[in-house]
Design a protein around this motif. Structure first.
Motif, PDB file in Angstrom:
ATOM      1  N   UNK A 189       0.820  -1.204   0.000  1.00  0.00           N
ATOM      2  CA  UNK A 189       0.000   0.000   0.000  1.00  0.00           C
ATOM      3  C   UNK A 189       0.854   1.254   0.000  1.00  0.00           C
ATOM      4  N   UNK A 190       1.913   1.273   0.801  1.00  0.00           N
ATOM      5  CA  UNK A 190       2.805   2.431   0.846  1.00  0.00           C
ATOM      6  C   UNK A 190       3.473   2.653  -0.492  1.00  0.00           C
ATOM      7  N   UNK A 191       3.873   1.564  -1.140  1.00  0.00           N
ATOM      8  CA  UNK A 191       4.512   1.670  -2.452  1.00  0.00           C
ATOM      9  C   UNK A 191       3.578   2.310  -3.481  1.00  0.00           C
ATOM     10  N   UNK A 192       2.363   1.844  -3.540  1.00  0.00           N
ATOM     11  CA  UNK A 192       1.429   2.347  -4.561  1.00  0.00           C
ATOM     12  C   UNK A 192       0.984   3.775  -4.239  1.00  0.00           C
ATOM     13  N   UNK A 208       1.332   3.171 -15.719  1.00  0.00           N
ATOM     14  CA  UNK A 208       2.202   2.943 -14.565  1.00  0.00           C
ATOM     15  C   UNK A 208       1.747   1.731 -13.756  1.00  0.00           C
ATOM     16  N   UNK A 209       0.447   1.544 -13.631  1.00  0.00           N
ATOM     17  CA  UNK A 209      -0.085   0.375 -12.920  1.00  0.00           C
ATOM     18  C   UNK A 209       0.292  -0.911 -13.639  1.00  0.00           C
ATOM     19  N   UNK A 210       0.176  -0.883 -14.958  1.00  0.00           N
ATOM     20  CA  UNK A 210       0.515  -2.059 -15.750  1.00  0.00           C
ATOM     21  C   UNK A 210       1.984  -2.435 -15.572  1.00  0.00           C
ATOM     22  N   UNK A 211       2.863  -1.423 -15.633  1.00  0.00           N
ATOM     23  CA  UNK A 211       4.302  -1.702 -15.522  1.00  0.00           C
ATOM     24  C   UNK A 211       4.677  -2.115 -14.104  1.00  0.00           C
ATOM     25  N   UNK A 222      -5.456  -4.978  -8.970  1.00  0.00           N
ATOM     26  CA  UNK A 222      -5.169  -4.584  -7.598  1.00  0.00           C
ATOM     27  C   UNK A 222      -4.301  -3.336  -7.552  1.00  0.00           C
ATOM     28  N   UNK A 223      -3.282  -3.302  -8.415  1.00  0.00           N
ATOM     29  CA  UNK A 223      -2.389  -2.133  -8.466  1.00  0.00           C
ATOM     30  C   UNK A 223      -3.159  -0.907  -8.940  1.00  0.00           C
ATOM     31  N   UNK A 227      -3.871   2.635  -6.948  1.00  0.00           N
ATOM     32  CA  UNK A 227      -3.160   3.805  -7.475  1.00  0.00           C
ATOM     33  C   UNK A 227      -4.131   4.883  -7.937  1.00  0.00           C
ATOM     34  N   UNK A 228      -5.205   4.494  -8.626  1.00  0.00           N
ATOM     35  CA  UNK A 228      -6.177   5.472  -9.115  1.00  0.00           C
ATOM     36  C   UNK A 228      -6.971   6.074  -7.963  1.00  0.00           C
ATOM     37  N   UNK A 229      -7.326   5.270  -6.969  1.00  0.00           N
ATOM     38  CA  UNK A 229      -8.052   5.784  -5.808  1.00  0.00           C
ATOM     39  C   UNK A 229      -7.215   6.805  -5.050  1.00  0.00           C
ATOM     40  N   UNK A 230      -5.934   6.511  -4.849  1.00  0.00           N
ATOM     41  CA  UNK A 230      -5.060   7.436  -4.131  1.00  0.00           C
ATOM     42  C   UNK A 230      -4.786   8.693  -4.963  1.00  0.00           C
TER      43      UNK A 230
END
Length: 253
Positions: A189-192, A208-211, A222-223, A227-230
């Motif tokens: 979670x911290x990473x994303x 970026x999520x894909x990579x 999941x990524x 990422x989009x929510x944050x």
């Protein structure tokens, strides 16, 4: 009021005397970029140096930096050295200077070599026609993944703080504005969440999520979901702050 000077240089710096004179006369040097913190590029002994003058902190931080915390200049210098040890790109650290009275911290300067670069990550958020656009965005994502793998949590991971330099058919990335970092293992979670400040564009978040999913062997959905929510949460906070600033300016008129 005479201030006590503290200066720390990197190894093998030969222009210590001239650089000290430049810092002492910093306010009289023409030019400069920035409102709160001022950056000036100064040539010393044939080398262009990037000198960042940090704004004198508020009274609470003047006490904190005097007695309890390292200054922004010291942290920038030490973090730059640590990044280089970890083989992460950043302009070469040269020195830092601090000035303080008996009871209060006053001002500080961080000096690094000026780095010639082609553009910053910020340009990727404005110009989708940059050559190798998709490749650069994916390489940047891998660069961020490598930071996380090395236990580097760059708290100011924002559009203007990654310099990008084309090197043949490759691209190199360099971090700047280094005074806020944490080091240690990072959970998923911290990473994303570390991507939240980088763009408002969903298409960029998708890439970026894909990579990052490929790098981390985590499911893309999941990524992307996190990422989009944050990203949306950060944009909402950012825009709310802008609206309040406009209201304050209106009330002050």
């Amino acid at each position: 009021m005479k201030l006590k000077e503290k200066k720390v240089f990197n190894d093998n710096v030969k222009c210590k005397k001239k650089l000290t004179e430049v810092i002492c006369n910093f306010s009289s040097i023409e030019g400069g970029v920035g409102e709160r913190n001022i950056i000036k590029i100064v040539n010393v002994d044939g080398v262009n140096l990037n000198i960042k003058s940090f704004k004198i902190p508020n009274i609470f931080n003047q006490i904190a930096y005097k007695f309890f915390r390292k200054s922004k200049a010291q942290r920038s210098f030490e973090y730059a050295k640590k990044l280089i040890e970890l083989e992460v790109g950043t302009p070469k650290p040269i020195a830092y200077f601090e000035y303080e009275s008996l009871f209060l911290f006053n001002k500080s300067f961080y000096v690094s070599e000026q780095l010639d670069y082609d553009f910053t990550y910020r340009e990727l958020t404005h110009d989708f026609n940059i050559p190798d656009y998709d490749k650069i965005l994916r390489l940047f994502t891998r660069f961020t993944f490598s930071l996380h793998e090395k236990g580097i949590h760059f708290l100011d991971h924002s559009p203007g703080n990654t310099l990008i330099k084309k090197n043949g058919d490759k691209y190199d990335f360099y971090l700047v504005d280094l005074n806020r970092m944490n080091f240690g293992a990072m959970d998923f979670e911290t990473r994303i969440k570390n991507f939240a400040r980088l763009t408002k564009h969903k298409s960029m978040v998708e890439v970026m999520s894909d990579e990052y999913a490929k790098c981390s062997n985590v499911n893309y959905s999941k990524v992307f979901s996190l990422m989009w929510r944050e990203t949306q949460a950060f944009q909402e906070r950012f825009n709310r702050k802008k609206r309040w600033k406009k209201k304050l300016k209106f009330w002050k008129k």
